[in-house]
Design an enzyme around this catalytic site. Structure first.
Site, PDB file in Angstrom:
ATOM      1  N   GLU A   1       0.836  -1.216   0.000  1.00 22.12           N
ATOM      2  CA  GLU A   1       0.000   0.000   0.000  1.00 22.12           C
ATOM      3  C   GLU A   1       0.866   1.259   0.000  1.00 22.12           C
ATOM      4  OE1 GLU A   1      -3.128  -0.067  -0.545  1.00 22.12           O
ATOM      5  OE2 GLU A   1      -3.300  -2.239  -0.399  1.00 22.12           O
TER       6      GLU A   1
ATOM      7  N   ASP B   1       3.860  -4.106  -5.766  1.00 26.88           N
ATOM      8  CA  ASP B   1       4.455  -5.370  -5.319  1.00 26.88           C
ATOM      9  C   ASP B   1       5.981  -5.255  -5.310  1.00 26.88           C
ATOM     10  OD1 ASP B   1       2.080  -6.635  -4.904  1.00 26.88           O
ATOM     11  OD2 ASP B   1       2.128  -7.879  -6.709  1.00 26.88           O
TER      12      ASP B   1
HETATM   13 ZN   LIG Z   1      -2.554  -2.693  -4.756  1.00 29.76          ZN
END
Ligand SMILES: [Zn+2]
Length: 410
Positions: free
Chosen positions: A277, A358
């Protein structure tokens, strides 16, 4: 072009949309029973895998029924001049165009919500219940509905009234004023959604001091990110499915974790999800999405301003008296192929951003706990692990689990 031609164009758009959707759904369903890729074979055990197969098939059948029902309802409404009928009712109460527009949309929205309520009820209390996801009580379900109506009436009604008012006064330039209003509203909602709207539906409290909070703080320090607003929301009030999201910007930025996420994942996995996030924030995805949605609404309003004064829009829907609200409905239908297209582009960016977030988590924290958390979350929501590529291209805002795992393992 005549109003009749325009009527048939709109009907064609609705039917083509439906057909494309059904083709994609069917393609996707054909791959429900594909063998799982090697990297994902540890997601489910035998029994859970069977359960996920049956969940996918149930949802597929259910969506076939609801989409067919809504197609028939829409076409029937067009065929039997439903818009003129509702317009007449609205006009019997007032001659003020703002009031007429509010009554008109009020009736359409309320009626369609009531008609589709049995389906949402069935989805929640039969399907989700059967697979063990549902935690919603009848009371929560009813109150959610009522709160939703009030919110739509106040926010949606307020914006609609302003836009009709601008149209009355400025005609050709109304789109600029409308755009300004929508922009202010979007920014405001982005900033204060968590503070103003979420508390109407959920309880949220700051994450308690303790091990998890310490681990998160330690990570935030290494990433050079001020992460002091972490909230836990009672998602378990409605469903066992877990989630986490980032909202706001500047001093209002905060991360919200579902209590279900905290229950399902180990501390390390939660930090990895948070790192993902934070990646969205650091890579400026939040700002990009905000600007993109503001630009798109400007474009839509500009095109609307070119067409809205043409009486043919109203006539095409079988309404003789030309008006902004009927024109808006016809425009919405005509514009839907364009919005499908812009939606595709936004999905494309969104999937790209997921890889970037990621990668950020991998670089600033670790890949392994993110992989195991993604697998756990997929398992706990009985996700489809073998979606069809065309379906992914059209509908997925995230890469598939396999794609994300492969990327994280690089
Ligand atoms: Zn995401």
């Amino acid at each position: 072009m005549t109003a009749t031609t325009l009527f048939y164009i709109i009907i064609t758009i609705i039917i083509i949309n439906f057909i494309i959707d059904k083709i994609l759904d069917t393609l996707n369903a054909k791959h429900f029973n594909d063998a799982l890729p090697l990297e994902l074979q540890d997601v489910y055990d035998e029994a859970e895998y069977k359960k996920s197969q049956s969940y996918k098939a149930t949802n597929h059948r259910f969506s076939n029924i609801t989409s067919l029902f809504s197609l028939i309802l829409t076409l029937g409404f067009f065929y039997f001049d439903g818009f003129e009928y509702v317009d007449d009712i609205a006009r019997s109460y007032s001659s003020n165009s703002i009031v007429i527009a509010l009554i008109f949309f009020g009736i359409i929205m309320f009626a369609s919500d009531i008609i589709t309520t049995p389906f949402t009820y069935y989805k929640t209390f039969v399907i989700e219940e059967k697979f063990g996801f549902n935690k919603t009580t009848i009371k929560t379900f009813v109150f959610d509905k009522i709160k939703g109506w009030f919110m739509l009436a106040i926010l949606g009604g307020g914006i609609l009234a302003l836009i009709v008012w601008f149209y009355e006064f400025t005609e050709a330039l109304f789109w600029l004023y409308a755009w300004g209003t929508v922009t202010v509203f979007t920014l405001f909602m982005n900033m204060f959604y968590s503070r103003l709207i979420v508390p109407l539906f959920n309880k949220q409290k700051p994450l308690e001091d303790g091990d998890l909070r310490d681990k998160i703080s330690a990570y935030a320090k290494t990433a050079g990110f001020k992460l002091d607003k972490i909230f836990v929301i009672d998602g378990s009030k409605r469903s066992t499915k877990a989630n986490a999201y980032f909202s706001g910007f500047g001093s209002e930025k905060r991360v919200t974790l579902y209590d279900t996420l905290i229950n399902d994942l180990e501390d390390e996995e939660i930090v990895a999800v948070l790192a993902h996030e934070v990646g969205h924030y650091k890579r400026k995805h939040i700002i990009f999405n905000l600007f993109a949605s503001i630009l798109l609404s400007g474009l839509t309003l500009y095109i609307l301003s070119l067409l809205i004064s043409n009486p043919m829009l109203s006539n095409a829907l079988g309404v003789e008296i030309q008006s902004f609200h009927i024109g808006l409905i016809a425009f919405g239908m005509l514009y839907s192929p364009i919005s499908e297209f812009t939606g595709l582009i936004m999905n494309h960016f969104s999937r790209k951003f997921e890889y970037q977030a990621d990668n950020y988590a991998k670089q600033t924290y670790k890949a392994e706990p993110l992989i195991t958390s993604l697998k756990k979350l997929s398992k706990n929501s009985l996700s489809n692990l073998t979606p069809h590529p065309a379906y992914v291209f059209m509908h997925y805002s995230h890469p598939t689990l396999l794609e994300r795992v492969m990327n994280l393992k690089l």
